[in-house]
Design a protein around this motif. Structure first.
Motif, PDB file in Angstrom:
ATOM      1  N   MET A 168       4.306 -10.135   9.428  1.00  0.00           N
ATOM      2  CA  MET A 168       4.181 -11.122  10.427  1.00  0.00           C
ATOM      3  C   MET A 168       3.119 -12.292  10.228  1.00  0.00           C
ATOM      4  O   MET A 168       2.193 -12.356  10.789  1.00  0.00           O
ATOM      5  CB  MET A 168       3.380 -10.364  11.912  1.00  0.00           C
ATOM      6  N   PHE A 169       3.498 -12.743   9.124  1.00  0.00           N
ATOM      7  CA  PHE A 169       3.019 -14.225   8.671  1.00  0.00           C
ATOM      8  C   PHE A 169       1.585 -13.853   8.512  1.00  0.00           C
ATOM      9  O   PHE A 169       0.648 -14.823   8.716  1.00  0.00           O
ATOM     10  CB  PHE A 169       3.142 -15.325   9.640  1.00  0.00           C
ATOM     11  N   ASN A 170       1.161 -12.707   7.756  1.00  0.00           N
ATOM     12  CA  ASN A 170      -0.269 -12.551   7.391  1.00  0.00           C
ATOM     13  C   ASN A 170      -1.239 -12.051   8.557  1.00  0.00           C
ATOM     14  O   ASN A 170      -2.402 -12.034   8.657  1.00  0.00           O
ATOM     15  CB  ASN A 170      -1.191 -13.476   6.613  1.00  0.00           C
ATOM     16  N   THR A 171      -0.728 -11.871   9.615  1.00  0.00           N
ATOM     17  CA  THR A 171      -1.459 -11.522  11.034  1.00  0.00           C
ATOM     18  C   THR A 171      -1.833  -9.935  11.080  1.00  0.00           C
ATOM     19  O   THR A 171      -2.716  -9.395  11.390  1.00  0.00           O
ATOM     20  CB  THR A 171      -0.742 -11.795  12.439  1.00  0.00           C
ATOM     21  N   ILE A 172      -0.700  -9.294  10.383  1.00  0.00           N
ATOM     22  CA  ILE A 172      -1.100  -7.866   9.876  1.00  0.00           C
ATOM     23  C   ILE A 172      -1.362  -7.514   8.529  1.00  0.00           C
ATOM     24  O   ILE A 172      -0.815  -7.799   7.741  1.00  0.00           O
ATOM     25  CB  ILE A 172       0.366  -7.042  10.466  1.00  0.00           C
ATOM     26  N   LYS A 173      -2.675  -6.934   8.366  1.00  0.00           N
ATOM     27  CA  LYS A 173      -2.871  -6.866   7.046  1.00  0.00           C
ATOM     28  C   LYS A 173      -3.290  -5.466   6.834  1.00  0.00           C
ATOM     29  O   LYS A 173      -4.096  -4.754   7.400  1.00  0.00           O
ATOM     30  CB  LYS A 173      -4.125  -7.819   6.716  1.00  0.00           C
ATOM     31  N   THR A 174      -2.784  -4.894   5.635  1.00  0.00           N
ATOM     32  CA  THR A 174      -3.222  -3.695   4.980  1.00  0.00           C
ATOM     33  C   THR A 174      -4.494  -3.608   4.508  1.00  0.00           C
ATOM     34  O   THR A 174      -4.835  -4.337   3.668  1.00  0.00           O
ATOM     35  CB  THR A 174      -2.101  -2.877   3.952  1.00  0.00           C
ATOM     36  N   GLY A 175      -5.417  -2.584   4.561  1.00  0.00           N
ATOM     37  CA  GLY A 175      -6.787  -2.438   4.091  1.00  0.00           C
ATOM     38  C   GLY A 175      -6.526  -2.249   2.570  1.00  0.00           C
ATOM     39  O   GLY A 175      -5.528  -1.637   2.189  1.00  0.00           O
ATOM     40  N   ASN A 176      -7.552  -2.419   1.837  1.00  0.00           N
ATOM     41  CA  ASN A 176      -7.469  -2.047   0.369  1.00  0.00           C
ATOM     42  C   ASN A 176      -7.757  -0.783   0.153  1.00  0.00           C
ATOM     43  O   ASN A 176      -7.106  -0.220  -1.096  1.00  0.00           O
ATOM     44  CB  ASN A 176      -8.521  -3.084  -0.175  1.00  0.00           C
ATOM     45  N   GLU A 177      -8.379   0.090   0.855  1.00  0.00           N
ATOM     46  CA  GLU A 177      -8.736   1.446   0.461  1.00  0.00           C
ATOM     47  C   GLU A 177      -7.393   2.344   0.845  1.00  0.00           C
ATOM     48  O   GLU A 177      -6.954   2.303   1.912  1.00  0.00           O
ATOM     49  CB  GLU A 177      -9.822   1.844   1.216  1.00  0.00           C
ATOM     50  N   LEU A 178      -7.327   3.345  -0.163  1.00  0.00           N
ATOM     51  CA  LEU A 178      -6.083   4.285   0.075  1.00  0.00           C
ATOM     52  C   LEU A 178      -6.530   5.656   0.003  1.00  0.00           C
ATOM     53  O   LEU A 178      -7.613   5.787  -0.957  1.00  0.00           O
ATOM     54  CB  LEU A 178      -5.000   3.974  -0.750  1.00  0.00           C
ATOM     55  N   LYS A 179      -5.762   6.718   0.271  1.00  0.00           N
ATOM     56  CA  LYS A 179      -6.150   7.913  -0.250  1.00  0.00           C
ATOM     57  C   LYS A 179      -4.840   8.784  -0.683  1.00  0.00           C
ATOM     58  O   LYS A 179      -4.028   8.473  -0.094  1.00  0.00           O
ATOM     59  CB  LYS A 179      -6.825   8.732   0.830  1.00  0.00           C
ATOM     60  N   ILE A 180      -4.855   9.147  -1.843  1.00  0.00           N
ATOM     61  CA  ILE A 180      -3.705   9.794  -2.065  1.00  0.00           C
ATOM     62  C   ILE A 180      -3.926  11.353  -2.385  1.00  0.00           C
ATOM     63  O   ILE A 180      -4.887  11.868  -2.914  1.00  0.00           O
ATOM     64  CB  ILE A 180      -3.102   9.634  -3.659  1.00  0.00           C
ATOM     65  N   ALA A 181      -3.202  12.109  -1.396  1.00  0.00           N
ATOM     66  CA  ALA A 181      -3.337  13.705  -1.294  1.00  0.00           C
ATOM     67  C   ALA A 181      -2.064  14.252  -1.754  1.00  0.00           C
ATOM     68  O   ALA A 181      -1.117  13.696  -1.642  1.00  0.00           O
ATOM     69  CB  ALA A 181      -3.664  14.032   0.427  1.00  0.00           C
ATOM     70  N   PHE A 182      -2.431  15.335  -2.198  1.00  0.00           N
ATOM     71  CA  PHE A 182      -1.083  16.167  -2.790  1.00  0.00           C
ATOM     72  C   PHE A 182      -1.374  17.775  -2.411  1.00  0.00           C
ATOM     73  O   PHE A 182      -2.425  18.300  -2.312  1.00  0.00           O
ATOM     74  CB  PHE A 182      -1.126  15.959  -4.121  1.00  0.00           C
ATOM     75  N   ASN A 183      -0.254  18.318  -2.383  1.00  0.00           N
ATOM     76  CA  ASN A 183      -0.245  19.965  -2.319  1.00  0.00           C
ATOM     77  C   ASN A 183       1.180  20.014  -3.041  1.00  0.00           C
ATOM     78  O   ASN A 183       2.064  20.105  -2.544  1.00  0.00           O
ATOM     79  CB  ASN A 183       0.056  20.119  -0.754  1.00  0.00           C
ATOM     80  N   THR A 184       0.847  20.711  -4.283  1.00  0.00           N
ATOM     81  CA  THR A 184       2.056  20.798  -5.189  1.00  0.00           C
ATOM     82  C   THR A 184       1.940  22.465  -5.767  1.00  0.00           C
ATOM     83  O   THR A 184       0.877  23.056  -5.640  1.00  0.00           O
ATOM     84  CB  THR A 184       1.911  20.145  -6.387  1.00  0.00           C
ATOM     85  N   GLN A 185       3.244  22.791  -6.151  1.00  0.00           N
ATOM     86  CA  GLN A 185       3.316  24.159  -6.613  1.00  0.00           C
ATOM     87  C   GLN A 185       3.987  24.071  -7.971  1.00  0.00           C
ATOM     88  O   GLN A 185       5.082  23.485  -8.096  1.00  0.00           O
ATOM     89  CB  GLN A 185       4.099  25.004  -5.962  1.00  0.00           C
ATOM     90  N   PHE A 186       3.403  24.637  -9.043  1.00  0.00           N
ATOM     91  CA  PHE A 186       4.053  24.773 -10.240  1.00  0.00           C
ATOM     92  C   PHE A 186       4.531  26.206 -10.512  1.00  0.00           C
ATOM     93  O   PHE A 186       3.654  27.280 -10.327  1.00  0.00           O
ATOM     94  CB  PHE A 186       3.003  24.404 -11.624  1.00  0.00           C
ATOM     95  N   LYS A 187       5.648  26.474 -10.959  1.00  0.00           N
ATOM     96  CA  LYS A 187       6.110  27.592 -11.136  1.00  0.00           C
ATOM     97  C   LYS A 187       6.497  27.875 -12.749  1.00  0.00           C
ATOM     98  O   LYS A 187       6.505  27.003 -13.560  1.00  0.00           O
ATOM     99  CB  LYS A 187       7.709  28.010 -10.478  1.00  0.00           C
ATOM    100  N   SER A 188       6.293  29.144 -13.175  1.00  0.00           N
ATOM    101  CA  SER A 188       6.504  29.628 -14.549  1.00  0.00           C
ATOM    102  C   SER A 188       7.717  29.074 -14.865  1.00  0.00           C
ATOM    103  O   SER A 188       8.702  29.552 -14.518  1.00  0.00           O
ATOM    104  CB  SER A 188       6.200  30.987 -14.726  1.00  0.00           C
TER     105      SER A 188
END
Length: 190
Positions: A168-188
């Motif tokens: 919206m012409f820079n009226t909505i700005k995303t913050g610089n800080e992020l969080k990457i979360a994960f829940n993963t499963q590895f199988k044999s």
């Protein structure tokens, strides 16, 4: 003396065979969730992927405990991250230049500590073609032939040379800080 050489050589070969066999190969299963969370001047947001990532791991297990992780790699297609709002997804993909860099990569660099249920590790995270080492604490659980990992790592857009998306012409700005979360499963894979 010759029999001593043969005995030592035999002992060395037994040790090598045991050590090689102790490492197991794993692949990332379909039970996976990756979530990128952030803020904006309008509202907090999440982009979630529950499919599409691939990965491999080589680890040594002792019952329900991980003794060693020799390698771990994950590839996550950026296009699998969805917010539920197509306009927001489009802005995020543009900011990360997915035409040139369609994937996010993680590669384990070093395991600093392993306990009975947690790992402290450092890995190379690559976003938009830019790589940075990140440290994280990860919870884990071993059950049968599977290993489940759960954790999160804070990052910023700018450490990966990505400009936080705007709308919206820079009226909505995303913050610089992020969080990457994960829940993963590895199988044999063995």
């Amino acid at each position: 003396m010759n029999s001593l050489k043969h005995a030592l050589l035999s002992l060395l070969l037994v040790w090598i065979v045991f050590h090689v066999n102790a490492q197991k190969s794993f692949t990332l299963s379909d039970k996976q969730e990756f979530k990128v969370s952030g803020t904006s001047t309008l509202h907090d947001w999440d982009m979630v992927s529950e499919k599409g990532a691939t990965g491999t791991m080589s680890a040594k297990l002792n019952g329900a405990v991980i003794e060693e992780i020799k390698s771990l790699k994950i590839t996550l297609p950026v296009s699998e991250l969805k917010s539920g709002k197509s306009a927001m997804d489009k802005k995020a993909y543009e900011a990360m230049d997915t035409k040139k860099n369609p994937n996010i990569y993680f590669e384990l660099e070093k395991v600093n500590e392993i306990t009975s249920d947690k790992i402290n590790a450092t890995g190379k995270l690559t976003i938009s073609g830019n790589s940075k080492s990140v440290s994280m604490d990860v919870g884990y659980k071993v059950s049968g032939g599977t290993v489940t990992f759960e954790g999160e790592v804070p990052i910023t857009f700018t450490i990966f040379n990505v400009d936080p998306p705007t709308a919206m012409f820079n009226t909505i700005k995303t913050g610089n800080e992020l969080k990457i979360a994960f829940n993963t499963q590895f199988k044999s894979a063995n």
